[in-house]
Scaffold this motif. Structure first.
Motif, mmCIF file in Angstrom:
data_model
loop_
_atom_site.group_PDB
_atom_site.id
_atom_site.type_symbol
_atom_site.label_atom_id
_atom_site.label_comp_id
_atom_site.label_asym_id
_atom_site.label_seq_id
_atom_site.Cartn_x
_atom_site.Cartn_y
_atom_site.Cartn_z
ATOM 1 N N LEU A 38 -21.195 -37.678 -1.167
ATOM 2 C CA LEU A 38 -20.720 -37.294 0.167
ATOM 3 C C LEU A 38 -20.789 -35.780 0.365
ATOM 4 O O LEU A 38 -21.105 -35.297 1.454
ATOM 5 C CB LEU A 38 -19.296 -37.812 0.407
ATOM 6 N N GLU A 39 -20.533 -35.039 -0.708
ATOM 7 C CA GLU A 39 -20.638 -33.571 -0.599
ATOM 8 C C GLU A 39 -22.083 -33.163 -0.319
ATOM 9 O O GLU A 39 -22.368 -32.349 0.554
ATOM 10 C CB GLU A 39 -20.185 -32.911 -1.917
ATOM 11 N N VAL A 40 -22.985 -33.781 -1.086
ATOM 12 C CA VAL A 40 -24.410 -33.463 -0.912
ATOM 13 C C VAL A 40 -24.861 -33.874 0.494
ATOM 14 O O VAL A 40 -25.573 -33.141 1.187
ATOM 15 C CB VAL A 40 -25.252 -34.204 -1.986
ATOM 16 N N ALA A 41 -24.403 -35.051 0.918
ATOM 17 C CA ALA A 41 -24.805 -35.559 2.237
ATOM 18 C C ALA A 41 -24.318 -34.627 3.341
ATOM 19 O O ALA A 41 -25.064 -34.313 4.278
ATOM 20 C CB ALA A 41 -24.243 -36.962 2.447
ATOM 21 N N GLU A 42 -23.096 -34.175 3.222
ATOM 22 C CA GLU A 42 -22.556 -33.305 4.274
ATOM 23 C C GLU A 42 -23.419 -32.050 4.417
ATOM 24 O O GLU A 42 -23.810 -31.662 5.518
ATOM 25 C CB GLU A 42 -21.105 -32.920 3.943
ATOM 26 N N ALA A 45 -21.181 -45.010 4.613
ATOM 27 C CA ALA A 45 -20.375 -43.834 4.976
ATOM 28 C C ALA A 45 -21.171 -42.811 5.776
ATOM 29 O O ALA A 45 -20.628 -42.158 6.661
ATOM 30 C CB ALA A 45 -19.805 -43.188 3.707
ATOM 31 N N ILE A 46 -22.462 -42.674 5.482
ATOM 32 C CA ILE A 46 -23.189 -41.553 6.101
ATOM 33 C C ILE A 46 -24.196 -41.980 7.170
ATOM 34 O O ILE A 46 -24.882 -41.134 7.730
ATOM 35 C CB ILE A 46 -23.913 -40.686 5.042
ATOM 36 N N GLY A 47 -24.294 -43.254 7.466
ATOM 37 C CA GLY A 47 -25.288 -43.703 8.450
ATOM 38 C C GLY A 47 -25.143 -42.971 9.782
ATOM 39 O O GLY A 47 -24.056 -42.907 10.338
ATOM 40 N N ALA A 48 -26.246 -42.430 10.283
ATOM 41 C CA ALA A 48 -26.178 -41.705 11.554
ATOM 42 C C ALA A 48 -25.808 -42.661 12.679
ATOM 43 O O ALA A 48 -25.128 -42.301 13.627
ATOM 44 C CB ALA A 48 -27.515 -41.038 11.855
#
Ligand code: SF4
Length: 301
Positions: free
Chosen positions: A283-287, A156-159
């Motif tokens: 996802l919250e932390v990642a954002e 989900a978070i891969g740049a």
């Protein structure tokens, strides 16, 4: 294989087929590796190697992403079985294991003869039907494993917008049987990917990442006259990472729009069942973490 690589991890099969009646045989080369074989093989219930290779070859010749194509074909087959769509949409009856039928469907994905195939080509669930079993995250077909929280969050978070960006699966693998903390998971994934930005910039294959650690990379660069301290290298990695994310955000990526298919929570992973709350938290932390990096390392001009 990639040019000049001495390892050559890629495989090439010779696919023998008849192009006319009688003995008019042609042999073509079909490249394959794990993901296409999963996506266009076991994912579709195809156990005939020639059928899988035919689909791999077709995707290659059309320039289609094999993983995404397999994902969409699997979704269409299940949607058809559940009567969410019918023959008037699919035009060909999707059946698990039927490579020839899937070949026809791939051609339709390219030709887009109706609204159904337009959404297939765009990687969307037709009219929003059956989204819980459309196995994509951020519009990308999933890799052929279900290892745990880090795989889902990493995809989900891969740049680079891919499962290979940060190898969440590898983090899951290292912690098999141990619950992963969502906050630490994000930290580790971001750190891994910032380092991969350096490896990729140096042209180091990610399969050799355990050979080229940060000290060896610094040493190799120094031999070329590029003297960088470990901290400078890490900072460069963060800048590259932030620039990639700046691009992603500019092109419309939004953490809020990320949808995780319900099936990923229903089906136990190698590390047990994944909790939706853990993914939400991650996802919250990642954002927060990633946006902070973007502001610091790649501020808007
Ligand atoms: S992916 Fe890596 S190991 Fe495989 S052929 Fe390319 S450079 Fe070599």
């Amino acid at each position: 294989p990639c040019p000049l690589c001495p390892i050559g991890c890629k495989h090439v099969a010779m696919l023998r087929g008849f192009f006319a009646d009688e003995h008019e045989v042609e042999v073509v080369e079909a490249g394959y590796d794990y993901e296409p074989v999963y996506a266009l093989g076991s994912n579709l219930g195809i156990d005939d190697p020639a059928g899988v290779l035919k689909l791999c070859l077709l995707c290659d010749s059309y320039g289609l992403d094999a993983m995404m194509t397999g994902t969409m074909l699997a979704w269409a087959t299940e949607a058809y079985e559940r009567n969410l769509v019918g023959l008037e949409e699919t035009l060909v009856e999707p059946r698990w294991g039927d490579a020839d039928g899937y070949v026809e469907m791939v051609k339709h994905i390219v030709d887009m003869p109706n609204e159904f195939y337009v959404s297939m080509a765009q990687g969307r669930a037709y009219r929003g039907l059956g989204e819980d079993f459309l196995m994509t995250i951020g519009g990308v077909g999933l890799a052929g494993y279900h290892t745990g929280l880090a795989f889902v969050v990493g995809t989900a978070i891969g740049a680079r917008h891919s499962h290979v960006s940060n190898a969440g699966y590898s983090l899951d693998q290292r912690h098999l049987g141990e619950p992963l903390d969502p906050v630490k998971t994000v930290e580790t994934l971001v750190e891994e990917e910032t380092w991969r930005c350096i490896l990729e910039s140096c042209g180091v294959c990610l399969f050799a990442r355990r050979v080229y650690d940060i000290n060896l990379v610094a040493e190799a660069l120094a031999k070329l006259g590029l003297r960088r301290s470990i901290e400078e290298l890490k900072e460069t990695g963060r800048r590259i990472y932030a620039l990639k994310y700046r691009f992603k955000l500019r092109e419309g990526f939004s953490f809020k729009n990320l949808k995780i298919p319900a099936r990923l929570f229903e089906t136990p992973s190698a590390n047990g069942r994944i909790e939706p709350d853990d993914v939400k938290k991650a996802l919250e932390v990642a954002e927060h973490r990633i946006k902070e990096m973007v502001e610091k390392y790649a501020p808007a001009m």
